[in-house]
Design a protein around this motif. Sequence first.
Motif, PDB file in Angstrom:
ATOM      1  N   SER A  42       0.831  -1.199   0.000  1.00  0.00           N
ATOM      2  CA  SER A  42       0.000   0.000   0.000  1.00  0.00           C
ATOM      3  C   SER A  42       0.870   1.255   0.000  1.00  0.00           C
ATOM      4  O   SER A  42       0.599   2.215  -0.732  1.00  0.00           O
ATOM      5  N   GLU A  43       1.908   1.265   0.818  1.00  0.00           N
ATOM      6  CA  GLU A  43       2.804   2.415   0.881  1.00  0.00           C
ATOM      7  C   GLU A  43       3.502   2.641  -0.454  1.00  0.00           C
ATOM      8  O   GLU A  43       3.617   3.777  -0.931  1.00  0.00           O
ATOM      9  N   ILE A  44       3.963   1.590  -1.094  1.00  0.00           N
ATOM     10  CA  ILE A  44       4.611   1.696  -2.403  1.00  0.00           C
ATOM     11  C   ILE A  44       3.630   2.246  -3.434  1.00  0.00           C
ATOM     12  O   ILE A  44       3.966   3.117  -4.237  1.00  0.00           O
ATOM     13  N   ALA A  45       2.396   1.762  -3.403  1.00  0.00           N
ATOM     14  CA  ALA A  45       1.374   2.224  -4.348  1.00  0.00           C
ATOM     15  C   ALA A  45       1.054   3.699  -4.128  1.00  0.00           C
ATOM     16  O   ALA A  45       0.884   4.460  -5.088  1.00  0.00           O
ATOM     17  N   LYS A  47       3.068   6.010  -2.875  1.00  0.00           N
ATOM     18  CA  LYS A  47       4.202   6.801  -3.356  1.00  0.00           C
ATOM     19  C   LYS A  47       4.195   6.891  -4.880  1.00  0.00           C
ATOM     20  O   LYS A  47       4.459   7.953  -5.449  1.00  0.00           O
ATOM     21  N   ALA A  48       3.871   5.781  -5.545  1.00  0.00           N
ATOM     22  CA  ALA A  48       3.829   5.774  -7.010  1.00  0.00           C
ATOM     23  C   ALA A  48       2.731   6.688  -7.526  1.00  0.00           C
ATOM     24  O   ALA A  48       2.932   7.440  -8.489  1.00  0.00           O
ATOM     25  N   ALA A  49       1.549   6.648  -6.898  1.00  0.00           N
ATOM     26  CA  ALA A  49       0.439   7.489  -7.320  1.00  0.00           C
ATOM     27  C   ALA A  49       0.782   8.960  -7.118  1.00  0.00           C
ATOM     28  O   ALA A  49       0.506   9.806  -7.975  1.00  0.00           O
ATOM     29  N   ALA A  50       1.393   9.287  -5.984  1.00  0.00           N
ATOM     30  CA  ALA A  50       1.769  10.676  -5.715  1.00  0.00           C
ATOM     31  C   ALA A  50       2.766  11.170  -6.762  1.00  0.00           C
ATOM     32  O   ALA A  50       2.686  12.302  -7.243  1.00  0.00           O
ATOM     33  N   LYS A  51       3.702  10.326  -7.135  1.00  0.00           N
ATOM     34  CA  LYS A  51       4.700  10.697  -8.138  1.00  0.00           C
ATOM     35  C   LYS A  51       4.033  10.927  -9.492  1.00  0.00           C
ATOM     36  O   LYS A  51       4.344  11.888 -10.197  1.00  0.00           O
ATOM     37  N   ARG A  52       3.097  10.026  -9.862  1.00  0.00           N
ATOM     38  CA  ARG A  52       2.399  10.181 -11.151  1.00  0.00           C
ATOM     39  C   ARG A  52       1.603  11.489 -11.184  1.00  0.00           C
ATOM     40  O   ARG A  52       1.624  12.219 -12.165  1.00  0.00           O
ATOM     41  N   TRP A  53       0.877  11.779 -10.125  1.00  0.00           N
ATOM     42  CA  TRP A  53       0.028  12.969 -10.113  1.00  0.00           C
ATOM     43  C   TRP A  53       0.827  14.249  -9.988  1.00  0.00           C
ATOM     44  O   TRP A  53       0.382  15.313 -10.423  1.00  0.00           O
ATOM     45  N   SER A  54       2.016  14.204  -9.402  1.00  0.00           N
ATOM     46  CA  SER A  54       2.805  15.427  -9.221  1.00  0.00           C
ATOM     47  C   SER A  54       3.373  15.931 -10.538  1.00  0.00           C
ATOM     48  O   SER A  54       3.767  17.085 -10.636  1.00  0.00           O
ATOM     49  N   LYS A  55       3.426  15.103 -11.567  1.00  0.00           N
ATOM     50  CA  LYS A  55       4.002  15.493 -12.846  1.00  0.00           C
ATOM     51  C   LYS A  55       3.038  16.292 -13.714  1.00  0.00           C
ATOM     52  O   LYS A  55       3.399  16.771 -14.760  1.00  0.00           O
ATOM     53  N   GLN A  56       1.811  16.446 -13.280  1.00  0.00           N
ATOM     54  CA  GLN A  56       0.838  17.130 -14.130  1.00  0.00           C
ATOM     55  C   GLN A  56       0.661  18.552 -13.785  1.00  0.00           C
ATOM     56  O   GLN A  56       0.921  19.304 -13.152  1.00  0.00           O
TER      57      GLN A  56
END
Length: 56
Positions: A42-45, A47-56
């Motif tokens: 869950s923690e890895i997911a 972090k990945a989601a936050a990284k994806r959304w921060s690029k927009q």
Amino acid sequence: MVSRIATGEIEDTADDSKAHHREGGKKGGAVRAAALTPEQRSEIAKKAAAKRWSKQ
């Protein structure tokens, strides 16, 4: 080059000599997921989601 293959000008000569690398990668993800606790996954997911959304 892709267009020349599509039109038949040249023949596609895909090199599949590294197929065994792909197979190993596919297995590795499942093995890693099985070794992690649900909380770790869950923690890895998150972090990945936050990284994806921060690029927009």
